[in-house]
Motif scaffolding. Structure first.
Motif, PDB file in Angstrom:
ATOM      1  N   SER A   2      45.317  34.133  44.238  1.00 28.68           N
ATOM      2  CA  SER A   2      45.034  34.143  45.668  1.00 28.68           C
ATOM      3  C   SER A   2      43.588  34.560  45.901  1.00 28.68           C
ATOM      4  O   SER A   2      42.877  34.953  44.977  1.00 28.68           O
ATOM      5  N   ALA A   3      43.160  34.492  47.156  1.00 29.08           N
ATOM      6  CA  ALA A   3      41.805  34.906  47.488  1.00 29.08           C
ATOM      7  C   ALA A   3      41.652  36.404  47.252  1.00 29.08           C
ATOM      8  O   ALA A   3      42.544  37.187  47.564  1.00 29.08           O
ATOM      9  N   VAL A   4      40.527  36.795  46.667  1.00 26.51           N
ATOM     10  CA  VAL A   4      40.269  38.202  46.394  1.00 26.51           C
ATOM     11  C   VAL A   4      39.117  38.688  47.252  1.00 26.51           C
ATOM     12  O   VAL A   4      38.239  37.925  47.631  1.00 26.51           O
ATOM     13  N   LEU A   5      39.125  39.980  47.555  1.00 23.24           N
ATOM     14  CA  LEU A   5      38.036  40.578  48.302  1.00 23.24           C
ATOM     15  C   LEU A   5      36.919  40.977  47.342  1.00 23.24           C
ATOM     16  O   LEU A   5      37.173  41.338  46.188  1.00 23.24           O
ATOM     17  N   THR A   6      35.701  40.887  47.828  1.00 23.23           N
ATOM     18  CA  THR A   6      34.559  41.318  47.028  1.00 23.23           C
ATOM     19  C   THR A   6      33.715  42.302  47.828  1.00 23.23           C
ATOM     20  O   THR A   6      33.751  42.322  49.068  1.00 23.23           O
ATOM     21  N   TYR A   7      32.956  43.109  47.116  1.00 21.91           N
ATOM     22  CA  TYR A   7      32.050  44.073  47.746  1.00 21.91           C
ATOM     23  C   TYR A   7      30.805  44.166  46.877  1.00 21.91           C
ATOM     24  O   TYR A   7      30.885  44.547  45.715  1.00 21.91           O
ATOM     25  N   GLY A   9      29.174  41.915  45.421  1.00 20.04           N
ATOM     26  CA  GLY A   9      29.268  41.086  44.233  1.00 20.04           C
ATOM     27  C   GLY A   9      30.355  41.475  43.257  1.00 20.04           C
ATOM     28  O   GLY A   9      30.553  40.802  42.244  1.00 20.04           O
ATOM     29  N   HIS A  10      31.112  42.540  43.539  1.00 20.87           N
ATOM     30  CA  HIS A  10      32.174  42.989  42.652  1.00 20.87           C
ATOM     31  C   HIS A  10      33.541  42.684  43.267  1.00 20.87           C
ATOM     32  O   HIS A  10      33.761  42.893  44.465  1.00 20.87           O
ATOM     33  N   ARG A 133      39.827  42.924  32.545  1.00 20.87           N
ATOM     34  CA  ARG A 133      39.169  43.320  31.301  1.00 20.87           C
ATOM     35  C   ARG A 133      37.705  43.657  31.521  1.00 20.87           C
ATOM     36  O   ARG A 133      37.168  44.591  30.916  1.00 20.87           O
ATOM     37  N   SER A 134      37.028  42.913  32.385  1.00 23.82           N
ATOM     38  CA  SER A 134      35.586  43.093  32.557  1.00 23.82           C
ATOM     39  C   SER A 134      35.234  44.244  33.490  1.00 23.82           C
ATOM     40  O   SER A 134      34.194  44.880  33.325  1.00 23.82           O
ATOM     41  N   GLN A 135      36.103  44.536  34.469  1.00 22.08           N
ATOM     42  CA  GLN A 135      35.759  45.546  35.465  1.00 22.08           C
ATOM     43  C   GLN A 135      36.371  46.914  35.223  1.00 22.08           C
ATOM     44  O   GLN A 135      35.881  47.904  35.767  1.00 22.08           O
ATOM     45  N   CYS A 136      37.435  46.999  34.452  1.00 20.29           N
ATOM     46  CA  CYS A 136      38.083  48.289  34.207  1.00 20.29           C
ATOM     47  C   CYS A 136      37.728  48.753  32.798  1.00 20.29           C
ATOM     48  O   CYS A 136      38.209  48.168  31.820  1.00 20.29           O
TER      49      CYS A 136
END
Length: 218
Positions: A2-7, A9-10, A133-136
């Motif tokens: 589904s669509a994800v929120l970003t802030y 660029g993250h 994997r990339s953000q946590c």
């Protein structure tokens, strides 16, 4: 996915709390057989669910303010656990004949792991696995598994004990349904016991001793 929120660029995971969603928790006081909040009419929010669990209050203002990547929004986490929603995008988690897709912290040295692993991390969809994997940082060596049955049978929260001046806060931990200590807890998240687990992707074993997981920390 589904669509994800970003802030800035993250990607902001679905279960992440936002700064505008904090509500001041009323004082915890003694009740019959446990604890409750002093202000039982606080902001019009029901404190207990149908199972009698006292939950930490949250506002529902996802996307308003700043994301707090180190904090989990309790109501969204619980909804994701109950409905098998992806912890990142909030859409349906990936399912196949082996079960639901889950990412688990790498504790391959624990005996019998990952069968009957207890986790507060909701499942994921296949498209969001690279994002987790990339953000946590603690999920970079995560193990990908399929779960045939997930029993949402635990509550993670802060346990209280009786004190002379009122309830005294203790440790945060998982307490399972039917345990009388549930009445002495302010719940934060749901926990699931994972059964019929099939490992899909197993990274190299970690060298440090496995730790006891108590909650979802991001």
């Amino acid at each position: 996915m589904s669509a994800v929120l970003t802030y800035k660029g993250h990607t902001v995971p679905h279960i992440t709390a936002w700064s505008s969603e904090h509500l001041k928790q009323p004082p915890v006081v003694r009740s019959a057989g446990g604890v409750t909040f002093a202000d039982i009419a606080f902001a019009g929010f029901p404190h207990r669910d149908s199972a009698g669990v006292l939950w930490q209050p949250w506002a529902l203002r996802q996307g308003d303010g700043m994301p707090e990547f180190g904090r989990v929004h309790g109501p969204r986490q619980r909804r994701a656990m109950r409905r098998r929603l992806c912890q990142v995008c909030g859409g349906p988690a990936d399912e196949n004949e082996q079960g639901t897709l889950w990412l688990l912290e790498n504790h391959v040295t624990a005996p019998g792991w990952p069968e009957r692993e207890v986790t507060t991390h909701p499942p994921v969809c296949a498209s969001c696995v690279p994002l987790v994997r990339s953000q946590c940082p603690h999920m970079q060596d995560a193990v990908t598994v399929r779960v045939g049955r997930a029993a949402v049978d635990g509550i993670y929260g802060l346990l209280y004990a009786a004190g002379l001046g009122g309830p005294v806060p203790g440790e945060a931990k998982v307490v399972f349904a039917g345990d009388p200590r549930v009445k002495w807890m302010v719940g934060a998240q749901l926990a699931a016991t994972l059964c019929n687990v099939t490992v899909v992707d197993r990274p190299e074993p970690v060298t440090e001793e496995p730790v006891v997981r108590a909650g979802a920390h991001r």
